[in-house]
Enzyme design. Structure first.
Site, mmCIF file in Angstrom:
data_model
loop_
_atom_site.group_PDB
_atom_site.id
_atom_site.type_symbol
_atom_site.label_atom_id
_atom_site.label_comp_id
_atom_site.label_asym_id
_atom_site.label_seq_id
_atom_site.Cartn_x
_atom_site.Cartn_y
_atom_site.Cartn_z
ATOM 1 N N ALA A 64 0.830 -1.199 0.000
ATOM 2 C CA ALA A 64 0.000 0.000 0.000
ATOM 3 C C ALA A 64 0.866 1.252 0.000
ATOM 4 C CB ALA A 64 -0.921 -0.002 1.216
ATOM 5 N N GLY A 109 0.213 -5.315 0.480
ATOM 6 C CA GLY A 109 -0.868 -5.422 -0.492
ATOM 7 C C GLY A 109 -0.447 -6.054 -1.800
ATOM 8 N N GLU A 112 -0.734 -9.625 -1.164
ATOM 9 C CA GLU A 112 -2.155 -9.953 -1.088
ATOM 10 C C GLU A 112 -2.794 -10.002 -2.478
ATOM 11 O OE1 GLU A 112 -3.736 -8.301 3.119
ATOM 12 O OE2 GLU A 112 -2.617 -6.835 1.934
ATOM 13 N N GLU A 132 3.461 -5.846 7.643
ATOM 14 C CA GLU A 132 2.646 -4.791 8.242
ATOM 15 C C GLU A 132 2.862 -4.616 9.735
ATOM 16 O OE1 GLU A 132 0.287 -5.919 4.524
ATOM 17 O OE2 GLU A 132 1.608 -6.909 5.970
#
Length: 268
Positions: A64, A109, A112, A132
């Site tokens: 992100a 992300g 992911e 994270e």
């Protein structure tokens, strides 16, 4: 500058995250662009597979965009996370194969996104992780749910709690990718070849297999078997299988486009 590039190569749509200077980090525009591209491909009878990659050689997607998370409120974060969750779930349930070509870092992300794809093809330079917790965050685009299903609870817990990374070879050993890692120069060629091979199969059959695979993650065995029986019968009674079987007996390649049946809308 467009942050997601679209290129059609015959029956395969190539999506490229185009933020090399930001290590192809995910922001709202990138998530929207990927989601729109996959939805468009799923609705287009001329496209049978999607490949997603990132510009440059260093990063597929480094996660992100932290600038969007700096000093964000919980309510705003919840709204943004819902958008990302919905986009990644739409990729997973679109009814069209989505292959991620991982050319470098796939963190947060980015990892992911890999987990939401049908399967990844990894460069030998690929490095995957969910770091994270080192920022006081947790994965929010499905990592806590998809990673344990992919590699087991203990290994997933170790990766998320320590921030450790998986090398391409270790990811292959764990079954995260079905394709042995390839030289960086060959990555896109290998990923496109996988997509083209899938695109040569019966489109309706591919869609039904994906639907059954999704059901295997989310439903009891009995429910999944009933779905498989229904879809297998539908496939057997369709014009696509008629063409495939005739081509087999006639010793020729099937022309599935001639026997094309409409795509069924993916899960909403």
């Amino acid at each position: 500058m467009r942050e997601v590039l679209y290129e059609q190569h015959g029956p395969v749509l190539l999506l490229t995250i185009n933020r090399e200077q930001a290590h192809n980090a995910l922001n709202a525009s990138v998530i929207q662009g990927i989601g729109d591209g996959v939805k468009s491909a799923a609705a287009d009878p001329g496209i049978q597979a999607v490949v997603i990659t990132g510009t440059g050689h260093k990063a597929f997607c480094a996660g992100a965009d932290l600038k969007e998370l700096d000093d964000i409120s919980a309510d705003d974060a919840h709204r943004n996370l819902n958008v990302g969750q919905e986009a990644f779930r739409a990729i997973e349930t679109s009814g069209i194969p989505v292959i991620t070509a991982v050319n470098g870092l796939a963190l947060g992300g980015g990892f992911e996104l890999v987990l939401a794809s049908t399967f990844p093809v990894l460069s030998t330079r690929a490095s995957l992780g969910l770091p994270e917790a080192s920022l006081g965050l947790i994965p929010g685009y499905g990592g806590t749910q998809r990673l344990p299903r992919a590699i087991g609870a203990a290994t997933a817990a170790h990766l998320m709690l320590t921030g450790a990374r998986l090398s391409a070879n270790r990811a292959y050993e764990l079954g995260l990718t079905p394709v042995e890692p390839v030289d960086p120069e060959s990555l896109l060629t290998e990923a496109m070849a996988c997509a083209e091979r899938i695109a040569a199969q019966g489109p309706r059959a591919v869609q039904f297999i994906l639907e059954c695979l999704n059901a295997s993650r989310d439903t009891p065995l009995g429910t999944g078997l009933r779905l498989e029986t229904r879809l297998a019968a539908t496939a057997a009674g369709g014009s696509e299988s008629t063409e495939g079987i005739r081509a087999f007996f006639e010793k020729r390649s099937p022309d599935f486009l001639q026997a094309a049946e409409p795509k069924i809308d993916g899960e909403k």
